[in-house]
Scaffold this motif. Structure first.
Motif, PDB file in Angstrom:
ATOM      1  N   PRO A   4       0.827  -1.204   0.000  1.00  0.00           N
ATOM      2  CA  PRO A   4       0.000   0.000   0.000  1.00  0.00           C
ATOM      3  C   PRO A   4       0.861   1.254   0.000  1.00  0.00           C
ATOM      4  O   PRO A   4       1.966   1.264   0.525  1.00  0.00           O
ATOM      5  N   SER A   5       0.316   2.305  -0.589  1.00  0.00           N
ATOM      6  CA  SER A   5       1.052   3.562  -0.654  1.00  0.00           C
ATOM      7  C   SER A   5       0.923   4.340   0.643  1.00  0.00           C
ATOM      8  O   SER A   5       0.079   4.052   1.476  1.00  0.00           O
ATOM      9  N   ASP A   6       1.745   5.346   0.777  1.00  0.00           N
ATOM     10  CA  ASP A   6       1.776   6.203   1.954  1.00  0.00           C
ATOM     11  C   ASP A   6       0.441   6.918   2.123  1.00  0.00           C
ATOM     12  O   ASP A   6      -0.099   7.481   1.180  1.00  0.00           O
ATOM     13  N   LYS A   7      -0.090   6.932   3.347  1.00  0.00           N
ATOM     14  CA  LYS A   7      -1.356   7.591   3.635  1.00  0.00           C
ATOM     15  C   LYS A   7      -1.280   9.092   3.415  1.00  0.00           C
ATOM     16  O   LYS A   7      -2.287   9.752   3.258  1.00  0.00           O
ATOM     17  N   ALA A 112     -18.674  17.840  -5.967  1.00  0.00           N
ATOM     18  CA  ALA A 112     -18.506  16.394  -5.784  1.00  0.00           C
ATOM     19  C   ALA A 112     -17.298  15.851  -6.540  1.00  0.00           C
ATOM     20  O   ALA A 112     -17.065  16.205  -7.693  1.00  0.00           O
ATOM     21  N   TYR A 113     -16.557  14.974  -5.867  1.00  0.00           N
ATOM     22  CA  TYR A 113     -15.341  14.356  -6.391  1.00  0.00           C
ATOM     23  C   TYR A 113     -15.486  12.836  -6.407  1.00  0.00           C
ATOM     24  O   TYR A 113     -16.083  12.248  -5.501  1.00  0.00           O
ATOM     25  N   ASN A 114     -14.899  12.224  -7.408  1.00  0.00           N
ATOM     26  CA  ASN A 114     -14.829  10.774  -7.514  1.00  0.00           C
ATOM     27  C   ASN A 114     -13.536  10.298  -6.858  1.00  0.00           C
ATOM     28  O   ASN A 114     -12.466  10.868  -7.105  1.00  0.00           O
ATOM     29  N   ILE A 115     -13.627   9.256  -6.043  1.00  0.00           N
ATOM     30  CA  ILE A 115     -12.428   8.670  -5.439  1.00  0.00           C
ATOM     31  C   ILE A 115     -11.895   7.594  -6.377  1.00  0.00           C
ATOM     32  O   ILE A 115     -12.544   6.567  -6.597  1.00  0.00           O
ATOM     33  N   LEU A 116     -10.713   7.853  -6.941  1.00  0.00           N
ATOM     34  CA  LEU A 116     -10.071   6.893  -7.833  1.00  0.00           C
ATOM     35  C   LEU A 116      -9.846   5.558  -7.124  1.00  0.00           C
ATOM     36  O   LEU A 116      -9.602   5.529  -5.914  1.00  0.00           O
ATOM     37  N   GLU A 117      -9.930   4.477  -7.841  1.00  0.00           N
ATOM     38  CA  GLU A 117      -9.679   3.120  -7.355  1.00  0.00           C
ATOM     39  C   GLU A 117     -10.812   2.573  -6.501  1.00  0.00           C
ATOM     40  O   GLU A 117     -10.895   1.378  -6.286  1.00  0.00           O
ATOM     41  N   THR A 132      -4.428  -4.393  -6.015  1.00  0.00           N
ATOM     42  CA  THR A 132      -3.707  -3.422  -6.850  1.00  0.00           C
ATOM     43  C   THR A 132      -4.084  -1.978  -6.561  1.00  0.00           C
ATOM     44  O   THR A 132      -3.522  -1.074  -7.156  1.00  0.00           O
ATOM     45  N   GLY A 133      -5.029  -1.747  -5.707  1.00  0.00           N
ATOM     46  CA  GLY A 133      -5.437  -0.386  -5.403  1.00  0.00           C
ATOM     47  C   GLY A 133      -6.725  -0.378  -4.612  1.00  0.00           C
ATOM     48  O   GLY A 133      -7.297  -1.433  -4.317  1.00  0.00           O
TER      49      GLY A 133
END
Length: 145
Positions: A4-7, A112-117, A132-133
């Motif tokens: 996982p990537s950095d928070k 409004a924003y879409n959360i990628l993944e 993978t995400g």
């Protein structure tokens, strides 16, 4: 398996047509933690129950299982969930279904924003999600019943 990537990944907004933009799960989590946005989980009730959910997120299905029928109460519930002047960040399974929901929220006057993944990310080469995400993959808060 990828780690996982950095928070604390940098906050960036990818431009989008018809809604405020696409953001990473980490950016969404930062905005929610600082009370700059409301997290709206647009997955079906069944998905949240069986796969997991984000504590504190507003459960507001865009479409409902079975049959994935449109949620006729979406507009009124979205207006009630997001105070005027606050952003909405929308989460679905993989960051696809939340796009039309974000577009609809914008039509209602909500930034409004879409959360990628999404919550689970895209499937890997073996067809499994969560490797993978996605919100869970990045180690962000979630629970499972």
């Amino acid at each position: 398996m990828t780690q996982p990537s950095d928070k604390s990944a940098p906050s960036t907004i990818d431009p989008a047509e018809g809604y405020a933009g696409d953001i990473t799960p980490q950016t969404a989590a930062q905005w929610v933690a600082t009370d700059a946005a409301v997290l709206i989980d647009v997955r079906s009730d069944a998905e949240r129950e069986w796969v997991g959910y984000v504590p504190g997120a507003v459960p507001l299905a865009w479409k409902q299982w079975p049959g994935m029928a449109m949620n006729e109460g979406f507009d009124s519930a979205m207006r009630a969930a997001v105070p005027q002047g606050k952003k909405a960040v929308l989460l679905c399974r993989s960051g696809v279904r939340s796009i039309p929901a974000a577009k609809r929220a914008m039509q209602l006057g909500i930034e409004a924003y879409n959360i990628l993944e999404g919550f689970e990310g895209n499937p890997d080469a073996e067809g499994h999600r969560g490797r993978t995400g996605g919100w869970r993959f990045h180690g962000l808060p979630w629970k499972q019943n």
